[in-house]
Write a protein that holds these residues in place. Structure first.
Motif, PDB file in Angstrom:
ATOM      1  N   GLU A   1      -4.641   0.773   3.145  1.00 22.54           N
ATOM      2  CA  GLU A   1      -4.015   1.863   3.453  1.00 22.54           C
ATOM      3  C   GLU A   1      -2.399   1.671   3.471  1.00 22.54           C
ATOM      4  OE1 GLU A   1      -4.982   5.430   6.814  1.00 22.54           O
ATOM      5  OE2 GLU A   1      -5.797   3.259   6.971  1.00 22.54           O
ATOM      6  N   SER A   2      -1.873   2.763   3.145  1.00 16.96           N
ATOM      7  CA  SER A   2      -0.374   2.852   3.311  1.00 16.96           C
ATOM      8  C   SER A   2       0.062   4.061   4.181  1.00 16.96           C
ATOM      9  CB  SER A   2       0.446   2.683   2.024  1.00 16.96           C
ATOM     10  OG  SER A   2       0.044   1.476   1.513  1.00 16.96           O
ATOM     11  N   ASP A   3       1.271   4.354   4.679  1.00 17.13           N
ATOM     12  CA  ASP A   3       1.437   5.442   5.221  1.00 17.13           C
ATOM     13  C   ASP A   3       2.341   6.263   3.976  1.00 17.13           C
ATOM     14  OD1 ASP A   3       4.076   4.584   4.922  1.00 17.13           O
ATOM     15  OD2 ASP A   3       4.585   4.210   7.062  1.00 17.13           O
TER      16      ASP A   3
ATOM     17  N   ARG B   1       2.782  -0.615   4.559  1.00 15.48           N
ATOM     18  CA  ARG B   1       1.398  -1.221   4.863  1.00 15.48           C
ATOM     19  C   ARG B   1       0.960  -0.740   6.384  1.00 15.48           C
ATOM     20  NH1 ARG B   1      -3.099  -2.720   5.827  1.00 15.48           N
ATOM     21  NH2 ARG B   1      -4.193  -4.719   5.485  1.00 15.48           N
ATOM     22  N   LYS B   2      -0.230   0.072   6.444  1.00 15.41           N
ATOM     23  CA  LYS B   2      -0.591   0.135   7.777  1.00 15.41           C
ATOM     24  C   LYS B   2      -1.478  -0.692   8.291  1.00 15.41           C
ATOM     25  CE  LYS B   2      -1.243   4.566   8.832  1.00 15.41           C
ATOM     26  NZ  LYS B   2      -1.863   5.918   9.111  1.00 15.41           N
TER      27      LYS B   2
ATOM     28  N   GLU C   1      -3.580  -1.777  12.001  1.00 16.74           N
ATOM     29  CA  GLU C   1      -3.694  -1.377  13.545  1.00 16.74           C
ATOM     30  C   GLU C   1      -3.676  -2.639  14.227  1.00 16.74           C
ATOM     31  OE1 GLU C   1      -4.251   1.746  14.652  1.00 16.74           O
ATOM     32  OE2 GLU C   1      -4.302   2.409  12.206  1.00 16.74           O
TER      33      GLU C   1
ATOM     34  N   LYS D   1       7.703  -0.629  14.800  1.00 20.29           N
ATOM     35  CA  LYS D   1       7.467   0.179  14.016  1.00 20.29           C
ATOM     36  C   LYS D   1       7.638   1.599  14.600  1.00 20.29           C
ATOM     37  CE  LYS D   1       5.447   1.654  10.165  1.00 20.29           C
ATOM     38  NZ  LYS D   1       6.153   1.863   8.804  1.00 20.29           N
TER      39      LYS D   1
ATOM     40  N   LEU E   1       5.404  -4.727   8.009  1.00 21.96           N
ATOM     41  CA  LEU E   1       5.313  -3.626   8.918  1.00 21.96           C
ATOM     42  C   LEU E   1       6.751  -2.681   8.731  1.00 21.96           C
ATOM     43  CD1 LEU E   1       3.675  -4.552  12.282  1.00 21.96           C
ATOM     44  CD2 LEU E   1       2.864  -2.753  10.844  1.00 21.96           C
TER      45      LEU E   1
END
Length: 327
Positions: free
Chosen positions: A2-4, A9-10, A12, A211, A252
C-alpha cells in the motif's frame, strides 16, 4: 504494498516493530539503498558544521552541554570568528553551513540574523540548529535567509521524554517543529537509538513522527553516554539497530536528506560505509576551530585538529571510493 497519494510506502507501527526485529535485515537494506538511488541519486552532500557556542540553558540528562555540567569548559565564538570560519568552509567547497549551538540566550535573533545574512551573501545555504525558538524568532531568521532548521525530537515517548528532559516537554518540542515547517524551512528532526527505557515500539513511533512532521531531514544516531551526565553508566546504543532505523526512515521519507551522524562514526568508524549503503546521503563535517571543537562535547569523542581544506579533500576521496559523488 500500500502507498499513499505520493507513492510513498505506508507502514503502520506494528509493521515497523516487526521489521526492526527481523533476523535478516539485508533485503530491507537493499530496498532502502535502491529507494535512495531512485530519489536522491549517488550524490553525497557534505555539510560544514560550526559549533559556535556550547552554553546551554537546558538540562537534558544525556547531553554533556547541559547546564548542570560544571566540568564543561564553556565558550562562545564571536560573530567575526563565526564568519571567518564560514568563509574558510565556503572557500574549501562547502555549499551548506550548519550553525549549531546549545540554547544560548546570548545569541538573540538579531545577532543570528546578521550571521545568517552574511553567510548567505557568501553563496552558501544555511542550516540552523539552536534549540527551541519562538515562532517570531524562527520567522525573523527565515526572513534573514535561513534555509533549514534541525531540531531533534530525541524520543517520541512522552514519559521517556519527560524523564530525560526536566526542562521541557515533547508537546512543546513538536509544536516548535510544526512552526518550523509552517514557516517554510526545510524541516529536520531525529532521535537516538539506545536511550535507557527505549523499546522497538518507541523507535517505531519515532519514525512515524518524522513522517507526520513532513521532515525533509532526519538525523538518527546511537546514544553515547557522557561521563559527566546522570546517564554516565548506561550502555551505548546499538549501531545495527541505528542503521535499521535509518533504512526504514528512507522507506518512509524517500526524498529526505539522511545523514551519517557523527555519533555513528564515533561508535565504530567502519559503520559509515554501511550507513551509506542503507539509505544515507549526507555527511556532516566539523569545521569548528580548535580548541572550541574539543569543548563542544555532547558525547565523548576523539577529535583530530581542524583542517578545513584538508578534511574536505580527504572526505571527498573517501566518498568517491564508495562509488558516490561528493558535493
Amino acid at each position: 504494498m500500500e502507498s499513499d497519494v505520493n507513492g510513498v510506502r505506508k507502514m503502520e507501527k506494528k509493521e515497523l516493530v516487526q521489521m526492526l526485529a527481523l533476523e535478516d535485515f539485508e533485503p530491507v537494506y537493499r530496498r532502502a539503498d535502491a529507494v535512495r538511488r531512485e530519489n536522491t541519486g549517488d550524490i553525497v552532500h557534505i555539510r560544514a558544521i560550526i559549533e559556535f557556542s556550547n552554553i546551554c540553558r537546558r538540562q537534558c540528562l544525556y547531553c554533556g552541554l547541559n547546564s548542570t555540567n560544571e566540568k564543561a569548559v564553556r565558550y562562545r565564538m564571536s560573530v567575526k570568528e563565526i564568519l571567518d570560519t564560514a568563509r574558510q568552509a565556503v572557500d574549501a567547497g562547502y555549499r551548506t553551513i550548519v550553525l549549531q549551538s546549545g540554547e544560548d540566550p546570548h545569541f538573540h535573533k538579531e545577532t543570528l540574523g546578521e550571521i545568517v545574512t552574511a553567510i548567505k551573501e557568501m553563496g552558501a545555504a544555511v542550516t540552523l540548529s539552536c534549540g527551541e525558538l519562538t515562532f517570531e524568532e524562527l520567522r525573523y531568521l527565515k526572513n534573514c535567509g535561513a534555509d533549514r532548521y534541525l531540531l531533534k525530537h530525541e524520543t517520541a515517548d512522552p514519559e521517556l521524554y519527560d524523564r530525560l528532559h526536566p526542562c521541557g516537554t515533547l508537546k512543546e518540542r513538536v509544536e516548535c517543529l510544526k512552526n518550523i515547517n509552517r514557516l517554510g524551512y526545510e524541516t529536520g528532526s531525529g532521535f537516538m537509538i539506545g536511550l535507557p527505557g527505549q523499546t522497538l515500539e518507541t523507535i517505531a513511533s519515532d519514525l512515524l513522527l518524522l513522517k507526520e512532521l513532513n521532515c525533509k531531514m532526519a538525523g538518527i544516531g546511537p546514544f553515547i553516554p557522557h561521563p559527566d551526565t546522570p546517564l554516565a553508566g548506561e550502555k551505548a546504543g546499538d549501531t545495527e539497530l541505528t542503521k535499521r532505523a535509518v533504512a526504514l526512515a528512507r522507506l518512509l521519507l524517500p526524498k529526505a536528506n539522511l545523514p551519517v551522524t557523527t555519533s555513528l562514526g564515533v561508535v565504530n568508524r567502519e559503520e559509515k560505509d554501511n550507513a551509506f549503503a542503507c539509505g544515507a546521503n549526507v555527511i556532516m563535517k566539523k569545521v569548528t576551530p580548535d580548541p572550541y571543537k574539543q569543548a563542544y562535547e555532547i558525547y565523548p569523542a576523539k577529535l583530530e585538529k581542524t583542517d578545513v581544506i584538508g578534511d574536505r579533500k580527504k572526505l571527498e576521496e573517501q566518498i568517491r571510493q564508495l562509488g558516490r559523488i561528493p558535493l
